[in-house]
Motif scaffolding. Sequence first.
Motif, short mmCIF file in Angstrom:
data_model
loop_
_atom_site.label_atom_id
_atom_site.label_comp_id
_atom_site.label_asym_id
_atom_site.label_seq_id
_atom_site.Cartn_x
_atom_site.Cartn_y
_atom_site.Cartn_z
N MET A 192 -5.39 -3.31 -6.36
CA MET A 192 -5.75 -4.71 -6.11
C MET A 192 -7.26 -4.93 -6.09
O MET A 192 -7.72 -5.98 -5.69
CB MET A 192 -5.15 -5.15 -4.76
N ARG A 193 -8.03 -3.95 -6.54
CA ARG A 193 -9.48 -3.98 -6.43
C ARG A 193 -10.12 -5.21 -7.07
O ARG A 193 -11.10 -5.76 -6.54
CB ARG A 193 -10.06 -2.71 -7.08
N ASP A 194 -9.57 -5.67 -8.20
CA ASP A 194 -10.19 -6.80 -8.91
C ASP A 194 -9.64 -8.15 -8.48
O ASP A 194 -9.87 -9.15 -9.15
CB ASP A 194 -10.01 -6.62 -10.41
N LYS A 195 -8.92 -8.20 -7.37
CA LYS A 195 -8.34 -9.46 -6.92
C LYS A 195 -8.99 -10.02 -5.66
O LYS A 195 -8.60 -11.08 -5.17
CB LYS A 195 -6.83 -9.28 -6.69
N ILE A 211 0.83 -1.20 0.00
CA ILE A 211 0.00 0.00 0.00
C ILE A 211 0.86 1.25 0.00
O ILE A 211 0.60 2.22 -0.74
CB ILE A 211 -0.96 -0.01 1.21
N ALA A 212 1.91 1.25 0.83
CA ALA A 212 2.80 2.40 0.89
C ALA A 212 3.48 2.66 -0.45
O ALA A 212 3.63 3.81 -0.88
CB ALA A 212 3.85 2.19 1.97
N GLN A 213 3.87 1.58 -1.15
CA GLN A 213 4.59 1.72 -2.40
C GLN A 213 3.68 2.11 -3.56
O GLN A 213 4.05 2.96 -4.39
CB GLN A 213 5.30 0.39 -2.74
N HIS A 214 2.50 1.51 -3.63
CA HIS A 214 1.63 1.70 -4.79
C HIS A 214 0.51 2.72 -4.59
O HIS A 214 -0.07 3.20 -5.58
CB HIS A 214 1.02 0.36 -5.20
N GLU A 215 0.18 3.04 -3.35
CA GLU A 215 -0.92 3.97 -3.11
C GLU A 215 -0.50 5.18 -2.28
O GLU A 215 -1.26 6.14 -2.19
CB GLU A 215 -2.07 3.24 -2.40
N GLY A 216 0.67 5.11 -1.68
CA GLY A 216 1.14 6.23 -0.88
C GLY A 216 0.45 6.32 0.47
O GLY A 216 -0.44 5.50 0.78
N PRO A 217 0.82 7.31 1.29
CA PRO A 217 0.22 7.46 2.62
C PRO A 217 -1.29 7.59 2.59
O PRO A 217 -1.99 7.09 3.49
CB PRO A 217 0.87 8.75 3.16
#
Length: 322
Positions: free
Chosen positions: A252-255, A170-176
Amino acid sequence: MSASVAQLKHEGSPRQVVVAGAVAGLVSRFVIAPLDVIKIRLQLQIHSHSDPLSVRSVNGPVYKGTLGTFRQILREEGVTGLWKGNIPAELMYLAYGGIQFSAYTYISHLIEAIPAPYTPPDSATSFISGATAGAAATTATYPLDLLRTRFAAQGRDRVYPSLIASLKHIAQHEGPTGFFRGLGAGVSQIVPYMGLFFATYESLKPVTANSPIPLPFGSSDAAAGIIASVLSKTAVYPLDTTRKRLQVQGPMRDKYIHRNIPKYSGVISTVLRIWKHEGRRGMYRGLTVSLLKAAPASAVTMWTYERVMGMMLASNEKLTKV
């Protein structure tokens, strides 16, 4: 101020309030964990019985009803499937309980210090204190709430292999900001919920204490907690559904177990889209199991809080006599 309303606010030291609140939250979470997983799975389900389902080669929703969801999770994921997301949830409830009760006590004392004739009535004091405490606890523990939802939304195929992996991803792909998806809905929900809950609880407690009818769980605290929780939860439930839909947004919404969750952005637009495409049923999907969850959760929380506080006060009293 009447003794019945003042009782919760004036029992124990700040440290004892934090300890009792934290223990109450921890115990409550463990008891209702399976119902929480079922509720989240149902809230994320957007299909009616006539719609094709992308997850499997069948028509209709993944889950059908509370008992059907329970049996399917057991059959496909085992007993442990009912406790998915329990680690972040336990951490959340542990912190939430302590923050909630300490903030409630602190705000109540501030309001009571307002000089007459500006002192608000007891019901207003309970509402303001409960709403403020709920908002503070929700904001402070929201990343854990988001992780709880995402782990509970996983089926047999894991989206995140571990808690640490989820934090890194989450930190890497979506940020804080990724840890706070849906916070607006969470605060919008918890402010009226906790305000209504505490105001109703404080009002009902003296009534249930003097009730001639045998009460559930053998306690006026538990009975008042059940009634207050059911009324409050029903009033704000659409915002809870909105929060869950927003929490699983991202790459990751579709997983997750429901692989066709729509893309939502913002509280108002999410509410409008759910209402437009799913109607009132979509807004209240999972309400039954939510009420089944809310009643014992609140009853256990308030019962545990009162008993833990009572034990600590009794222990202190014994020590002072020594």
